[in-house]
Design an enzyme around this catalytic site. Structure first.
Site, short mmCIF file in Angstrom:
data_model
loop_
_atom_site.label_atom_id
_atom_site.label_comp_id
_atom_site.label_asym_id
_atom_site.label_seq_id
_atom_site.Cartn_x
_atom_site.Cartn_y
_atom_site.Cartn_z
N LYS A 14 0.90 -1.15 -0.04
CA LYS A 14 0.08 -0.03 0.04
C LYS A 14 0.77 1.27 0.01
O LYS A 14 0.65 2.34 -0.75
CB LYS A 14 -1.09 -0.11 1.24
CG LYS A 14 -1.83 -1.17 1.17
CD LYS A 14 -2.95 -0.93 2.44
CE LYS A 14 -2.35 -1.03 3.97
NZ LYS A 14 -1.71 -2.18 4.26
N ARG A 89 -9.34 0.76 8.96
CA ARG A 89 -8.93 -0.52 9.41
C ARG A 89 -10.09 -1.16 10.30
O ARG A 89 -9.95 -2.15 10.46
CB ARG A 89 -7.80 -0.36 10.20
CG ARG A 89 -6.26 -0.72 9.52
CD ARG A 89 -5.37 -0.58 10.60
NE ARG A 89 -4.13 -1.26 10.09
CZ ARG A 89 -3.03 -0.67 9.54
NH1 ARG A 89 -3.04 0.61 8.99
NH2 ARG A 89 -1.75 -1.23 9.22
N ARG A 128 11.57 -6.14 4.83
CA ARG A 128 11.55 -4.53 5.17
C ARG A 128 12.08 -4.23 6.51
O ARG A 128 12.88 -3.19 6.69
CB ARG A 128 10.13 -4.35 5.14
CG ARG A 128 9.83 -2.68 5.26
CD ARG A 128 8.47 -2.32 4.91
NE ARG A 128 7.52 -2.58 6.28
CZ ARG A 128 6.30 -2.05 6.19
NH1 ARG A 128 5.87 -1.88 5.24
NH2 ARG A 128 5.59 -2.47 7.28
N ARG A 134 11.44 -0.53 11.91
CA ARG A 134 10.35 -0.55 12.57
C ARG A 134 10.04 -1.90 13.46
O ARG A 134 10.34 -2.90 13.14
CB ARG A 134 8.95 -0.51 11.65
CG ARG A 134 8.71 0.77 10.96
CD ARG A 134 7.67 0.68 9.68
NE ARG A 134 6.36 -0.20 10.32
CZ ARG A 134 5.26 0.05 9.63
NH1 ARG A 134 5.40 0.58 8.43
NH2 ARG A 134 4.28 -0.82 10.07
N ARG A 146 -0.37 -9.21 13.32
CA ARG A 146 -0.93 -8.24 12.71
C ARG A 146 -1.75 -8.82 11.64
O ARG A 146 -2.69 -7.91 11.05
CB ARG A 146 0.30 -7.21 12.00
CG ARG A 146 0.97 -6.35 12.99
CD ARG A 146 2.42 -5.83 12.40
NE ARG A 146 2.33 -5.00 11.55
CZ ARG A 146 3.21 -4.64 10.65
NH1 ARG A 146 4.41 -5.11 10.62
NH2 ARG A 146 3.16 -3.49 9.75
P1 AMP Z 1 0.99 0.73 8.96
O1 AMP Z 1 2.01 1.69 8.65
O2 AMP Z 1 -0.42 1.06 8.27
O3 AMP Z 1 1.36 -0.76 8.68
O4 AMP Z 1 0.73 1.04 10.33
C1 AMP Z 1 1.52 0.64 11.56
C2 AMP Z 1 0.64 0.36 12.81
O5 AMP Z 1 0.04 1.60 13.26
C3 AMP Z 1 -0.60 -0.64 12.82
O6 AMP Z 1 -0.24 -1.92 13.25
C4 AMP Z 1 -1.41 0.03 13.98
O7 AMP Z 1 -0.77 -0.34 15.21
C5 AMP Z 1 -1.25 1.24 13.74
N1 AMP Z 1 -2.18 1.93 12.85
C6 AMP Z 1 -2.17 2.56 11.72
N2 AMP Z 1 -3.14 2.70 11.02
C7 AMP Z 1 -4.15 2.42 12.06
C8 AMP Z 1 -5.64 2.60 11.87
N3 AMP Z 1 -6.45 2.98 10.88
N4 AMP Z 1 -6.43 1.99 13.08
C9 AMP Z 1 -5.57 1.64 14.02
N5 AMP Z 1 -4.49 1.57 14.20
C10 AMP Z 1 -3.55 1.80 13.13
#
Ligand code: AMP
Length: 190
Positions: A14, A89, A128, A134, A146
């Site tokens: 994404k 999400r 990654r 991260r 996740r």
């Molecule tokens: P991402 O960079 O989109 O993979 O997000 C990393 C982490 O941030 C996720 O595993 C969640 O812990 C948190 N996170 C990101 N976006 C959301 C969302 N829309 N709702 C809840 N937690 C989020």
């Protein structure tokens, strides 16, 4: 406005594809993961609290991310549209987004769902993790958690957007260029 959701499990591509689509269509990026990581880097209370969830691979509470998205949209008044990446999400987030966009009379135009197998996702995220720094990309157990969170809490949005006639599935494995072209064609058909 052109509002697009790039949907899919963690590691589906994404972020990578968003960057390219933004340039192609002149849109703004709205990644809740990036916004949360920026809060943490700035050491805000929100960022530090959110980090507790992120490290475990759990979702940050809906009201926190919904508030952040609202602020970001309000702070970008002349936008040609957004690519939502990693948001919504949960069904509650999807409903909140629809309400927010109603205010701007600019609904979501299309939801593009990148489809990638669990084994491929795990492989990509571990790779990654070697360079991203991260915490949530470091252990296979966190990555698989996740993915479970995605299945339980996020994947019901597929049906939610199918019900609105907006969901389009895109194979997310194979050459990045081919996937990008498929995304562009799907957006142009809107
Ligand atoms: P991402 O960079 O989109 O993979 O997000 C990393 C982490 O941030 C996720 O595993 C969640 O812990 C948190 N996170 C990101 N976006 C959301 C969302 N829309 N709702 C809840 N937690 C989020």
């Amino acid at each position: 406005m052109l509002n697009i959701i790039l949907f899919g499990p963690p590691g589906a591509g994404k972020g990578t594809q968003s960057e390219r689509l933004l340039n192609h269509f002149g849109l703004n990026h709205l990644s809740t993961g990036d916004l949360l990581r920026a809060e943490r880097a700035a050491g805000t209370e929100l960022g530090l609290k959110a980090d507790e969830y992120i490290k475990k691979g759990a979702l940050v509470p809906d009201e926190v991310v919904i508030g952040m998205v609202r602020n970001k949209i309000a702070a970008t008044p002349d936008s040609k549209g957004f690519i939502f990446d990693g948001f919504p999400r949960t069904i509650a987030q999807g409903e909140a987004l629809d309400l927010m966009l109603e205010e701007f009379q600019a609904p979501i135009n299309i939801v593009l769902g990148l489809e990638v197998s669990e084994e491929e996702l795990v492989k990509r995220l571990l790779l990654r993790g070697q360079s991203s720094g991260r915490a949530d990309d470091q252990s296979e157990a966190t990555i698989r958690n996740r993915y479970q969170v995605y299945l339980n809490e996020t994947s019901p949005l597929v049906e939610f957007y199918q019900g609105q006639g907006k969901y389009k599935s895109i194979p997310g494995e194979g050459a990045m260029e081919g996937i990008f072209d498929h995304l562009v064609r799907s957006i142009q058909e809107v």
